[in-house]
Design an enzyme around this catalytic site. Sequence first.
Site, PDB file in Angstrom:
ATOM      1  N   LYS A 199       0.863  -1.188   0.000  1.00  0.00           N
ATOM      2  CA  LYS A 199       0.000   0.000   0.000  1.00  0.00           C
ATOM      3  C   LYS A 199       0.894   1.230   0.000  1.00  0.00           C
ATOM      4  O   LYS A 199       1.654   1.467   0.939  1.00  0.00           O
ATOM      5  CB  LYS A 199      -0.856  -0.020   1.268  1.00  0.00           C
ATOM      6  CG  LYS A 199      -2.307   0.305   1.046  1.00  0.00           C
ATOM      7  CD  LYS A 199      -3.083   0.156   2.362  1.00  0.00           C
ATOM      8  CE  LYS A 199      -4.445   0.770   2.194  1.00  0.00           C
ATOM      9  NZ  LYS A 199      -5.163   0.857   3.455  1.00  0.00           N
TER      10      LYS A 199
HETATM   11  C1  E4P Z   1      -8.501   1.734   3.451  1.00  0.00           C
HETATM   12  O1  E4P Z   1      -7.732   1.196   2.709  1.00  0.00           O
HETATM   13  C2  E4P Z   1      -8.201   2.921   4.246  1.00  0.00           C
HETATM   14  O2  E4P Z   1      -6.927   2.896   4.779  1.00  0.00           O
HETATM   15  C3  E4P Z   1      -9.236   3.185   5.337  1.00  0.00           C
HETATM   16  O3  E4P Z   1     -10.489   2.839   4.823  1.00  0.00           O
HETATM   17  C4  E4P Z   1      -9.196   4.620   5.801  1.00  0.00           C
HETATM   18  O4  E4P Z   1     -10.306   4.855   6.626  1.00  0.00           O
HETATM   19  P1  E4P Z   1     -10.438   6.194   7.511  1.00  0.00           P
HETATM   20  O5  E4P Z   1     -10.546   7.324   6.579  1.00  0.00           O
HETATM   21  O6  E4P Z   1     -11.691   5.984   8.315  1.00  0.00           O
HETATM   22  O7  E4P Z   1      -9.203   6.258   8.375  1.00  0.00           O
END
Ligand code: E4P
Length: 214
Positions: A86
């Site tokens: 990621k």
């Molecule tokens: C997914 O890949 C993201 O990292 C996650 O959904 C982020 O969520 P948030 O905006 O609630 O921290």
Amino acid sequence: MAIFLDSSDLNEIRQLMATGVVSGITTNPLIISKENPGVDLKTHILEIVSMSKLPTSVELTTETEAEMVAEAREYTRWHPEHIVIKVPMTEVVRHDKTPVNVTCIMSFNQAYLSALAGATYVSIFSGRVRDMGYEPAKIIEQTRAALDREKLKAQIIVGSIRHIGDVNEALHAGAHIVTVPPAILRKMCWNPRTTETIREFNDAWKADRSKRKR
Ligand code: E4P
């Protein structure tokens, strides 16, 4: 369209894998810090991978290109088949053959450039986009149209899901994948009328069976 689980909690992953609808796992440094404070990252990620045997996104936390490439290679070595790197959206999105999920995307431009750079997944943050007063659905629709038009291989993951409505909106706007927190996935399974109806059916059946015994 697929559902991924936005969690690093082993119990939640184990339980929700049983639904048969989960086809990937996404984590981030905030989720892991909240759900598994102080955990050994390698041990924990390998537990998730060995239990789920699903594509599992692990986010880079270094910031220079050299450090990010080294960190990415380290994580890939842990489990080349299932680990997805990621990469937070910055200028450094190019990469080698490793599956990459470009994340923290808030705009069409970011999603489009990531797809052009060869990303496997582009992660659009629905809740955080809405926090800025923009419409996530527009960004998802525009991105999907560009990917289809230009036959780019990237798949859209919509994350930062806060409500079931965000899931439905992402689906209808053309997301390939929605990554949902465990609580939201459970809510998606549940409906008060369903519970009521099951109760009515089972009560009727029990009453009928007990009459038979008399
Ligand atoms: C997914 O890949 C993201 O990292 C996650 O959904 C982020 O969520 P948030 O905006 O609630 O921290």
